[in-house]
Scaffold this motif. Structure first.
Motif, PDB file in Angstrom:
ATOM      1  N   ALA A 253     118.246  68.659 -36.570  1.00 47.04           N
ATOM      2  CA  ALA A 253     118.566  67.276 -36.939  1.00 47.04           C
ATOM      3  C   ALA A 253     118.623  67.116 -38.446  1.00 47.04           C
ATOM      4  O   ALA A 253     119.501  66.427 -38.977  1.00 47.04           O
ATOM      5  CB  ALA A 253     117.529  66.326 -36.349  1.00 47.04           C
ATOM      6  N   ARG A 254     117.701  67.757 -39.160  1.00 43.61           N
ATOM      7  CA  ARG A 254     117.676  67.656 -40.622  1.00 43.61           C
ATOM      8  C   ARG A 254     118.932  68.275 -41.222  1.00 43.61           C
ATOM      9  O   ARG A 254     119.575  67.678 -42.082  1.00 43.61           O
ATOM     10  CB  ARG A 254     116.429  68.355 -41.172  1.00 43.61           C
TER      11      ARG A 254
ATOM     12  N   GLY B 234     121.759  68.834 -39.707  1.00 40.84           N
ATOM     13  CA  GLY B 234     122.913  68.041 -39.288  1.00 40.84           C
ATOM     14  C   GLY B 234     123.097  66.799 -40.123  1.00 40.84           C
ATOM     15  O   GLY B 234     124.219  66.451 -40.496  1.00 40.84           O
ATOM     16  N   SER B 235     121.995  66.129 -40.449  1.00 44.04           N
ATOM     17  CA  SER B 235     122.093  64.911 -41.257  1.00 44.04           C
ATOM     18  C   SER B 235     122.594  65.231 -42.660  1.00 44.04           C
ATOM     19  O   SER B 235     123.383  64.482 -43.239  1.00 44.04           O
ATOM     20  CB  SER B 235     120.732  64.212 -41.331  1.00 44.04           C
ATOM     21  N   GLY B 236     122.143  66.362 -43.213  1.00 40.62           N
ATOM     22  CA  GLY B 236     122.593  66.745 -44.537  1.00 40.62           C
ATOM     23  C   GLY B 236     124.076  67.081 -44.568  1.00 40.62           C
ATOM     24  O   GLY B 236     124.800  66.664 -45.480  1.00 40.62           O
TER      25      GLY B 236
ATOM     26  N   LYS C 207     126.337  65.997 -42.492  1.00 34.46           N
ATOM     27  CA  LYS C 207     127.103  64.768 -42.260  1.00 34.46           C
ATOM     28  C   LYS C 207     127.273  63.988 -43.559  1.00 34.46           C
ATOM     29  O   LYS C 207     128.358  63.468 -43.851  1.00 34.46           O
ATOM     30  CB  LYS C 207     126.414  63.897 -41.215  1.00 34.46           C
ATOM     31  N   LEU C 208     126.206  63.893 -44.345  1.00 31.96           N
ATOM     32  CA  LEU C 208     126.302  63.197 -45.628  1.00 31.96           C
ATOM     33  C   LEU C 208     127.279  63.910 -46.547  1.00 31.96           C
ATOM     34  O   LEU C 208     128.088  63.259 -47.225  1.00 31.96           O
ATOM     35  CB  LEU C 208     124.921  63.107 -46.284  1.00 31.96           C
TER      36      LEU C 208
ATOM     37  N   ALA D  75     122.268  70.775 -48.426  1.00 33.69           N
ATOM     38  CA  ALA D  75     122.223  69.951 -47.214  1.00 33.69           C
ATOM     39  C   ALA D  75     121.318  70.542 -46.149  1.00 33.69           C
ATOM     40  O   ALA D  75     120.848  69.811 -45.259  1.00 33.69           O
ATOM     41  CB  ALA D  75     123.632  69.768 -46.650  1.00 33.69           C
TER      42      ALA D  75
ATOM     43  N   GLY E 143     118.300  68.680 -45.709  1.00 37.67           N
ATOM     44  CA  GLY E 143     118.401  67.342 -45.149  1.00 37.67           C
ATOM     45  C   GLY E 143     119.179  66.360 -46.008  1.00 37.67           C
ATOM     46  O   GLY E 143     119.435  66.614 -47.195  1.00 37.67           O
ATOM     47  N   ALA E 144     119.542  65.242 -45.389  1.00 36.06           N
ATOM     48  CA  ALA E 144     120.337  64.226 -46.073  1.00 36.06           C
ATOM     49  C   ALA E 144     119.580  63.599 -47.237  1.00 36.06           C
ATOM     50  O   ALA E 144     120.167  63.281 -48.272  1.00 36.06           O
ATOM     51  CB  ALA E 144     120.775  63.149 -45.076  1.00 36.06           C
TER      52      ALA E 144
END
Length: 209
Positions: free
Chosen positions: A17-18, A20-22, A24-25, A91, A94-95
């Motif tokens: 999840a971490r 992935g969020s990075g 995505k940003l 990333a 994380g985002a």
């Protein structure tokens, strides 16, 4: 056995999840750059005026907008590959980390560019952000005292070192000021966000309790 399995799955889930969020940003940042250039091309370069105009109060807005503006698709493409590559490495953390590094580089690097660029010039492009990402990755392992991050920094130097040094040389049409202050801001970001700072250690101990 059964009590350990959910914990391991949870750890992998959090990591995924971490990351992935990075990513995505990062995709959003790059997407905004491409969207801006499409609009700019369709409007005959009307967005370029919102770059960093040196020492002009109206040019301060360019600190935030300049990284998303480019002088044509060739300029954008040349920045996209290193930006995506270096940004993806950041990333992974994380985002929140990618956003923090990006914000520091954009604001500090942009203000330095606004302050010392030649008069009556407009600076646009994400190359300052690229320099900031690169310098952050080069030095963060020294501040965090992590061998893996030091090795990543060495790889960054091996791959992009000559280009980074070349970008600091005065050239017509190239903002060495943006490159310089982007790099300085990346080092500052690595120091500010270092894991080994006393506050970070104390926060980690409190979370562990």
């Amino acid at each position: 056995m059964s009590s350990q399995t959910p914990a391991k799955r949870s750890g992998r889930s959090v990591d995924t999840a971490r990351i992935g969020s990075g990513l995505k940003l990062l995709a959003v940042l790059v997407g905004l750059m491409w969207l801006s250039e499409v609009i700019d091309a369709a409007t005959n370069g009307s967005l370029d005026q919102y770059g960093i105009i040196s020492r002009e109060p109206r040019g301060l807005i360019g600190i935030l907008t300049a990284p998303f503006l480019h002088l044509g698709f060739g300029h954008l493409i040349s920045n996209t590959l290193p930006l995506v590559t270096l940004g993806a490495i950041i990333a992974i953390s994380g985002a929140a980390r990618l956003f923090a590094v990006t914000a520091i580089v954009v604001v500090i690097g942009g203000f330095g560019t606004w302050l010392i660029s030649p008069p009556n010039t407009i600076t646009i492009g994400a190359s300052g952000l690229v320099f900031g990402y690169a310098s952050y990755l080069i030095v963060r392992g020294l501040f965090n005292r992590r061998l893996g991050q030091v090795l990543v920094g060495i790889v960054v130097i091996m791959v992009w070192g000559s280009a980074l040094l070349g970008g600091l040389l005065p050239q017509d049409g190239i903002s060495w000021q943006g490159h310089l202050f982007g790099g300085i801001a990346g080092v500052l970001a690595a120091w500010v966000l270092a894991d080994d700072k006393p506050g970070a250690k104390q926060g980690a101990r409190q979370r562990a309790k």
